[in-house]
Design a protein around this motif. Structure first.
Motif, PDB file in Angstrom:
ATOM      1  N   ASP A 122      46.548  30.866  46.231  1.00  8.84           N
ATOM      2  CA  ASP A 122      46.117  31.189  47.592  1.00  8.84           C
ATOM      3  C   ASP A 122      46.839  32.403  48.176  1.00  8.84           C
ATOM      4  O   ASP A 122      46.247  33.175  48.930  1.00  8.84           O
ATOM      5  CB  ASP A 122      46.315  29.987  48.519  1.00  8.84           C
ATOM      6  CG  ASP A 122      45.261  28.912  48.293  1.00  8.84           C
ATOM      7  OD1 ASP A 122      44.281  29.187  47.578  1.00  8.84           O
ATOM      8  OD2 ASP A 122      45.435  27.791  48.811  1.00  8.84           O
ATOM      9  N   GLN A 123      48.112  32.561  47.878  1.00 11.67           N
ATOM     10  CA  GLN A 123      48.910  33.635  48.473  1.00 11.67           C
ATOM     11  C   GLN A 123      49.126  34.794  47.509  1.00 11.67           C
ATOM     12  O   GLN A 123      50.004  35.634  47.740  1.00 11.67           O
ATOM     13  CB  GLN A 123      50.250  33.087  48.952  1.00 11.67           C
ATOM     14  CG  GLN A 123      50.110  32.014  50.027  1.00 11.67           C
ATOM     15  CD  GLN A 123      51.456  31.419  50.417  1.00 11.67           C
ATOM     16  OE1 GLN A 123      52.461  31.608  49.746  1.00 11.67           O
ATOM     17  NE2 GLN A 123      51.470  30.706  51.529  1.00 11.67           N
ATOM     18  N   ALA A 124      48.338  34.859  46.483  1.00 11.15           N
ATOM     19  CA  ALA A 124      48.542  35.887  45.465  1.00 11.15           C
ATOM     20  C   ALA A 124      48.073  37.252  45.949  1.00 11.15           C
ATOM     21  O   ALA A 124      47.058  37.387  46.625  1.00 11.15           O
ATOM     22  CB  ALA A 124      47.807  35.515  44.182  1.00 11.15           C
ATOM     23  N   ALA A 125      48.826  38.264  45.593  1.00 10.77           N
ATOM     24  CA  ALA A 125      48.399  39.649  45.775  1.00 10.77           C
ATOM     25  C   ALA A 125      47.651  40.087  44.520  1.00 10.77           C
ATOM     26  O   ALA A 125      47.654  39.418  43.496  1.00 10.77           O
ATOM     27  CB  ALA A 125      49.608  40.541  46.013  1.00 10.77           C
ATOM     28  N   GLY A 126      47.007  41.251  44.621  1.00  6.59           N
ATOM     29  CA  GLY A 126      46.293  41.779  43.469  1.00  6.59           C
ATOM     30  C   GLY A 126      44.813  41.491  43.564  1.00  6.59           C
ATOM     31  O   GLY A 126      44.255  41.307  44.644  1.00  6.59           O
ATOM     32  N   GLY A 127      44.155  41.417  42.423  1.00 10.86           N
ATOM     33  CA  GLY A 127      42.714  41.217  42.411  1.00 10.86           C
ATOM     34  C   GLY A 127      42.236  40.957  41.005  1.00 10.86           C
ATOM     35  O   GLY A 127      42.803  40.132  40.292  1.00 10.86           O
ATOM     36  N   SER A 128      41.206  41.688  40.585  1.00 11.06           N
ATOM     37  CA  SER A 128      40.672  41.514  39.242  1.00 11.06           C
ATOM     38  C   SER A 128      40.676  42.847  38.507  1.00 11.06           C
ATOM     39  O   SER A 128      40.698  43.920  39.117  1.00 11.06           O
ATOM     40  CB  SER A 128      39.240  40.956  39.291  1.00 11.06           C
ATOM     41  OG  SER A 128      38.357  41.885  39.879  1.00 11.06           O
ATOM     42  N   ILE A 129      40.662  42.764  37.188  1.00 15.67           N
ATOM     43  CA  ILE A 129      40.589  43.931  36.316  1.00 15.67           C
ATOM     44  C   ILE A 129      39.544  43.640  35.246  1.00 15.67           C
ATOM     45  O   ILE A 129      39.055  42.515  35.119  1.00 15.67           O
ATOM     46  CB  ILE A 129      41.944  44.258  35.658  1.00 15.67           C
ATOM     47  CG1 ILE A 129      42.473  43.046  34.874  1.00 15.67           C
ATOM     48  CG2 ILE A 129      42.959  44.699  36.707  1.00 15.67           C
ATOM     49  CD1 ILE A 129      43.749  43.314  34.106  1.00 15.67           C
ATOM     50  N   GLU A 130      39.196  44.660  34.469  1.00 14.13           N
ATOM     51  CA  GLU A 130      38.261  44.472  33.373  1.00 14.13           C
ATOM     52  C   GLU A 130      39.015  44.149  32.094  1.00 14.13           C
ATOM     53  O   GLU A 130      39.941  44.873  31.702  1.00 14.13           O
ATOM     54  CB  GLU A 130      37.412  45.724  33.158  1.00 14.13           C
ATOM     55  CG  GLU A 130      36.321  45.913  34.186  1.00 14.13           C
ATOM     56  CD  GLU A 130      35.293  46.943  33.741  1.00 14.13           C
ATOM     57  OE1 GLU A 130      35.555  47.648  32.742  1.00 14.13           O
ATOM     58  OE2 GLU A 130      34.243  47.032  34.392  1.00 14.13           O
ATOM     59  N   ALA A 131      38.606  43.065  31.461  1.00 17.67           N
ATOM     60  CA  ALA A 131      39.176  42.721  30.158  1.00 17.67           C
ATOM     61  C   ALA A 131      38.720  43.737  29.117  1.00 17.67           C
ATOM     62  O   ALA A 131      37.716  44.435  29.275  1.00 17.67           O
ATOM     63  CB  ALA A 131      38.731  41.330  29.751  1.00 17.67           C
TER      64      ALA A 131
END
Length: 332
Positions: free
Chosen positions: A23-32
């Motif tokens: 819930d409190q995570a920073a960041g996001g998604s990337i491409e594998a």
């Protein structure tokens, strides 16, 4: 770095109630990395290189110097890991810079060819359960707190991928495995001192297999094919001499818009694997066949057990390719 095998970013977004630890995570998604499969993803994580540079190019791929397919998840000592993947790893670079590196995972994977190819430079610590993994992180956190040491730990958790494969990515078993993954992430974070962080990521996501096209049931898909590699959502087709054009035409006619078919040269030109070392190019199929969502190309010869599973990955859909890159800070 906590790698949850098979945890796509889409799955987190669709089931955010299953992962309160994030819930409190920073960041996001990337491409594998492509193909979106475990061996390729772990090699990219372990080397910091795209598949075209480290050469671990799928669930199975051709080794021209041995004239055979290599399946990295079933790889022992032959061929030698450094012969297949000689590039330095992130762990070797970090160790050279004075960072102590630890890889935490099942004992069965410790001496595998894949582990020795992509985790070189780390000390492998056996861990079967959530508690075993948390104990390993607690030990390195204690070293950080008492000695001021710099530590890099790679923690691998395979159970979510296994549940998705065997029962499907929306099954009750998948949700139970997601709860375990959430517990692991939360407990690892709870062990980290101030200045520590856990990065949560994955090697790929997962989709339903959809309609299976069995190669052996379609004569047009067998003509001129010498070897079939990859996996059901992404096939490498290695052709008999002078058969490439005919094989491409027949596969195109049989599968239509359910797949995208590229020659090796087209796949390299389209940057599917990142920059490709010319010495590694022949590991890629003469044809690279990527399935659209809802389709899998199954084979009773190449990989009968894998082909029959309800959950699959390997393709280029968002559900398969988008993975988390989420950062949780320590501070207990």
């Amino acid at each position: 770095v906590c790698l949850i095998d098979g945890l796509g970013a889409t799955a987190i977004e669709q089931h955010d109630d299953a992962f309160p630890s994030l819930d409190q995570a920073a960041g996001g998604s990337i491409e594998a990395a492509f193909p979106t499969t475990t061996a390729t993803g772990l090699a990219t994580l372990g080397t910091g290189m795209p598949p075209g540079q480290h050469g671990i190019l799928g669930a199975s791929f051709y080794l021209p110097d041995r004239d055979e397919l290599l399946s990295p998840l079933h790889w022992g000592s032959d061929p030698h890991p450094a012969a297949v993947q000689p590039e330095p790893t992130v762990f070797e670079a970090c160790s050279d810079a004075g960072v102590r590196c630890t890889a935490v995972g099942p004992a069965a994977y410790a001496g595998s060819g894949l582990s020795r190819a992509v985790l070189r430079g780390s000390e492998y610590v056996y861990a079967e359960t959530i508690g075993d993994r948390v104990d390993a992180v607690r030990e390195l956190a204690l070293r950080m707190s008492t000695n001021g040491s710099r530590e890099l730990a790679y923690v691998y958790w395979p159970a979510l991928d296994r549940a998705g494969h065997e029962f499907g990515p929306e099954s009750a078993q998948w949700h139970a495995a997601a709860a375990d993954a959430n517990e692991l992430i939360g407990r690892i974070r709870g062990e980290l001192p101030a200045g520590g962080a856990v990065v949560v990521t994955a090697d790929h996501g997962m989709v339903e297999a959809g309609r299976r096209v069995w190669v052996e049931d379609e004569p047009a898909l067998c003509w001129g094919v010498r070897l079939l590699g990859g996996e059901p959502r992404m096939r490498y087709v290695y052709c008999e001499p002078d058969a490439l054009d005919g094989v491409r035409d027949r596969w195109g006619q049989a599968l239509g818009d359910r797949v995208t078919i590229r020659t090796r040269e087209e796949a390299i030109q389209d940057d599917l694997f990142g920059p490709v070392d010319p010495a590694l190019a022949d590991r890629i199929g003469d044809l690279v066949v990527v399935c659209e969502p809802g389709t899998s190309i199954a084979s009773r010869i190449a990989d009968p057990r894998l082909s029959a599973l309800p959950g699959q990955h390997g393709g280029r859909s968002d559900d398969e390719r988008r993975v988390p890159a989420l950062i949780l800070r320590g501070g207990r």
